[in-house]
Design a protein around this motif. Structure first.
Motif, short mmCIF file in Angstrom:
data_model
loop_
_atom_site.label_atom_id
_atom_site.label_comp_id
_atom_site.label_asym_id
_atom_site.label_seq_id
_atom_site.Cartn_x
_atom_site.Cartn_y
_atom_site.Cartn_z
N PHE A 193 13.14 30.12 -38.73
CA PHE A 193 13.99 30.82 -38.34
C PHE A 193 13.78 30.60 -36.82
N PHE A 194 13.29 29.17 -36.17
CA PHE A 194 13.15 28.87 -35.03
C PHE A 194 14.82 28.63 -34.20
N PRO A 195 15.10 28.14 -34.77
CA PRO A 195 16.78 27.34 -34.45
C PRO A 195 17.96 28.45 -34.12
N TRP A 196 17.13 29.52 -34.86
CA TRP A 196 18.03 31.01 -34.42
C TRP A 196 17.28 31.78 -32.43
N MET A 197 16.05 31.70 -33.50
CA MET A 197 15.87 32.18 -31.42
C MET A 197 15.63 31.74 -30.49
N PHE A 198 15.53 29.91 -31.18
CA PHE A 198 15.45 29.39 -29.38
C PHE A 198 17.58 29.46 -28.78
N THR A 199 18.05 29.46 -30.04
CA THR A 199 19.68 29.76 -29.52
C THR A 199 19.34 31.40 -28.90
N ILE A 200 19.23 31.89 -29.83
CA ILE A 200 19.03 33.71 -28.15
C ILE A 200 18.47 33.14 -26.71
N PHE A 201 17.64 32.58 -26.93
CA PHE A 201 16.65 32.38 -25.71
C PHE A 201 17.43 31.45 -24.60
N ALA A 202 18.57 30.32 -25.28
CA ALA A 202 18.74 29.67 -24.31
C ALA A 202 20.40 30.71 -23.71
N LEU A 203 20.75 31.17 -24.40
CA LEU A 203 21.64 31.95 -23.92
C LEU A 203 21.64 32.37 -22.19
N SER A 204 20.21 32.84 -22.15
CA SER A 204 20.27 32.91 -20.68
C SER A 204 19.48 31.71 -20.12
N PHE A 205 19.36 30.40 -20.46
CA PHE A 205 18.77 29.24 -20.09
C PHE A 205 19.96 28.88 -18.86
N PRO A 206 19.30 28.33 -17.64
CA PRO A 206 20.22 27.98 -17.43
C PRO A 206 21.26 26.20 -18.21
N SER A 207 22.09 26.42 -17.69
CA SER A 207 23.18 25.86 -18.38
C SER A 207 22.47 23.72 -18.29
N GLY A 208 21.92 23.33 -16.92
CA GLY A 208 21.62 22.60 -17.29
C GLY A 208 20.48 22.34 -18.32
N LEU A 209 20.33 22.44 -18.66
CA LEU A 209 18.43 23.18 -19.24
C LEU A 209 19.28 22.72 -20.68
N VAL A 210 20.03 23.37 -21.32
CA VAL A 210 20.88 23.33 -23.22
C VAL A 210 21.36 22.34 -22.49
N LEU A 211 22.50 21.88 -21.76
CA LEU A 211 22.94 20.73 -21.61
C LEU A 211 21.89 19.36 -21.72
N TYR A 212 20.05 19.83 -22.01
CA TYR A 212 19.50 18.31 -21.99
C TYR A 212 19.06 18.90 -23.48
N TRP A 213 18.57 19.84 -23.94
CA TRP A 213 18.22 20.34 -25.24
C TRP A 213 19.56 19.98 -26.35
N THR A 214 20.69 19.76 -26.21
CA THR A 214 21.35 19.86 -26.32
C THR A 214 21.90 17.97 -27.05
N VAL A 215 21.98 17.74 -25.92
CA VAL A 215 21.63 16.46 -25.87
C VAL A 215 20.37 15.53 -26.38
N ASN A 216 19.85 16.14 -26.12
CA ASN A 216 18.17 15.84 -26.91
C ASN A 216 18.19 15.43 -28.27
N ASN A 217 18.62 17.24 -28.65
CA ASN A 217 18.88 17.23 -30.60
C ASN A 217 19.78 16.20 -30.95
N LEU A 218 21.50 16.50 -30.42
CA LEU A 218 22.53 15.25 -30.82
C LEU A 218 21.37 13.87 -30.75
N LEU A 219 21.04 13.13 -30.25
CA LEU A 219 20.11 11.67 -29.86
C LEU A 219 19.45 11.87 -31.31
N THR A 220 18.27 12.91 -31.68
CA THR A 220 17.30 13.17 -32.46
C THR A 220 17.99 12.89 -33.83
N ILE A 221 19.43 13.85 -34.08
CA ILE A 221 20.33 13.31 -35.27
C ILE A 221 20.26 12.08 -35.55
N VAL A 222 21.39 11.17 -34.40
CA VAL A 222 21.52 10.12 -34.73
C VAL A 222 20.05 9.54 -35.19
#
Length: 528
Positions: free
Chosen positions: A467-496
């Motif tokens: 359930f957490f990814p869906w909850m974090f996505t809702i939170f991210a809608l109002s987060f600064p885009s710079g923070l979401v950029l950091y979060w997204t890049v971090n996720n991509l690096l973790t996947i790799v």
């Protein structure tokens, strides 16, 4: 007054005159009518509409910053008087503007010395006036009417009393506040990125934080050019019903102890190095949060990357995220291996629980602590034998939490990142993505990352984690885009990173002659 005229000669100007002062950080406009500040436009900063950012709020009428009020906090006649003006440059290189007025009812002299980096020295003297005070505000800058009550804007009065920083929120102000002069390091008005502050240097009795109800200009309605009507009040119940729901802000009134009041001031952005160099505790107005010890170094790293590698803060965030990932790789790798081992041990752990299922409860319905203890000991022996740890997989996540929140506060508080673009539609890293592309991408990468990560724990825990990814996505809608950029890049690096670890783990199995798990995989392959 500093220069006494014989026989109390009348001193005044014949016409109203605007006085412009140019410094390296601002273009300042004063007027000799009232000897007050009309505008303070910062260089290098623009407002939300793209125009020059003015720290003085537009209004229909005074008092303006540096006007005077009496004991009842009502404007004095001196605010409409025409002062005689003298200008010069001091030996220290400061631009000095001196205003003088004397009439039958009294007089005043105001001296302003504007220096570099947003500093201003003030000397105010009066003659024949009792119980007067100097006004700062109300508020600062010119937010549009729709955002006047925005809780993220951070509009507050702020003061430091003997090293303790205190704030009072402008939109919620409902009564007059008093701050003693003893121990007062500074008092001022702020929002998230900018500050106007006075540091007492003599003649202060106290500072007052007075709420002000704001009324919109009826002719202009709304928009960037709206001018506000301002109704100061001392208690909420004194406001007429028509103003009970009006937007509110605060003004500061520096009450003089006698005929003279002196102060040093600062008008400008909350740039850490500049505020730190000015002292008086001004740097504490930057709200780094509880992880400020991390936020400040992170900002320094971002600034270094921006100044030396790539002149775009969005790409600087990407590069910094890669650097942090490499730095934390050993811990992340260890955590992943620990989670993988825990996943492999699930059948044995389940068998141990089944073994003690009927023994943990006593005949009376309570807990059999001896059986509970033996089960835990057997679990621990299993973990020790297999080199696994129930908490080993948590540490990489726990270590990233302070970085995440420090970065969150950095993006909200660092004026250096205000209105900084990345690419295409992301034109301000400090505000949410207007089209929600980054939050949706972040959510998708979070789900994929979770699917690649070994799952441990019981079925209920796994459902909660899903359930957490869906909850974090809702939170991210109002987060600064710079923070979401950091979060997204971090996720991509973790996947790799996870894919590489899984592949290397498979290679090790092949090199060791295989395992039951690999054979099971082959069996599935033949079945397909």
């Amino acid at each position: 007054m500093a220069e006494q005229e014989p026989n109390r000669e009348r001193i005044e100007a014949e016409t109203e005159t605007a006085i412009a002062v140019e410094t390296e950080t601002a273009r300042i406009e004063l007027t000799n009518r009232g000897a007050h500040l009309r505008s303070y436009r910062l260089r290098g900063y623009s407002d939300d509409e793209g125009g020059p950012l003015d720290l003085v709020r537009r209004r229909r009428e005074g008092p303006y910053p540096f006007d005077l009020v009496g004991p009842d906090l009502e404007p004095l006649f001196l605010n409409e008087a025409l002062y005689r003006v003298e200008r010069k440059t001091t030996r220290e290189g400061l631009q000095e503007v001196r205003f003088r007025y004397r009439g039958e009812a009294g007089g005043a002299e105001k001296i302003f010395r504007f220096g570099p980096r947003g500093t201003v020295g003030l000397e105010i003297r009066t003659e024949g006036i009792e119980g007067w005070g100097l006004v700062l505000g109300p508020g600062l800058a010119n937010p549009d009417p729709e955002s006047m009550n925005d809780r993220f804007a951070g509009r507050k009065a702020v003061y430091d009393l003997s090293g303790d920083l205190e704030t009072l929120k402008g939109p919620k102000a409902d009564e007059l506040g008093t701050v003693p002069a003893a121990g007062l390091r500074f008092v001022g008005l702020e929002d998230t990125y900018f500050l106007t502050a006075l540091m007492p240097s003599g003649g202060w009795e106290r500072a007052l934080l007075q709420p002000v109800a704001l009324t919109e200009d009826g002719e202009e309605g709304a928009g960037p050019e709206v001018r506000w009507g301002m109704v100061p009040f001392e208690a909420e119940d004194s406001l007429p019903e028509s103003l009970q729901e009006a937007p509110r802000d605060l003004r500061v009134v520096a009450k003089a102890q006698g005929d003279e009041l002196r102060a040093d001031g600062y008008f400008g952005a909350k740039e850490y190095e500049r505020l730190a160099s000015l002292g008086h505790g001004l740097r504490e107005t930057i709200e780094w949060g509880i992880f400020g010890f991390l936020a400040r170094p992170l900002l320094l790293v971002l600034q270094w990357i921006h100044d030396n590698v790539v002149t775009n803060y969005g790409w600087a965030i990407v590069l910094m995220t890669i650097g942090l990932k490499l730095l934390l790789f050993p811990l992340t790798h260890k955590g992943y291996v620990s989670m993988q081992k825990m996943q492999e041990l699930q059948p044995q752990m389940k068998a141990i629980r089944e073994k003690y299922r009927g023994k943990i409860k006593s005949k009376k319905g309570g807990v059999n602590f001896d059986a509970q203890k033996k089960m835990n000991e057997e679990m621990q022996a299993l973990f020790k034998e297999k080199g696994a740890s129930p908490t080993g997989g948590c540490w990489p996540m726990l270590l990233q939490i302070p970085v995440f929140f420090a970065f969150f506060k950095l993006l909200l508080a660092a004026v250096e990142l205000r209105q900084e673009p990345w690419i295409l539609w992301i034109q301000d890293l400090s505000v949410p993505d207007p089209f929600y592309v980054l939050p949706i991408l972040m959510g998708a990468t979070q789900i994929l990352q979770q699917k690649l990560t070994p799952q441990s724990g019981d079925q209920m825990q796994r459902r909660i984690m899903q359930f957490f990814p869906w909850m974090f996505t809702i939170f991210a809608l109002s987060f600064p885009s710079g923070l979401v950029l950091y979060w997204t890049v971090n996720n991509l690096l973790t996947i790799v990173q996870t894919s590489i670890i899984r592949r290397d783990g498979g290679d090790e199995e092949k090199g060791s002659g295989g395992s039951g798990k690999r054979k099971k995989g082959k069996g599935k392959g033949r079945k397909r």
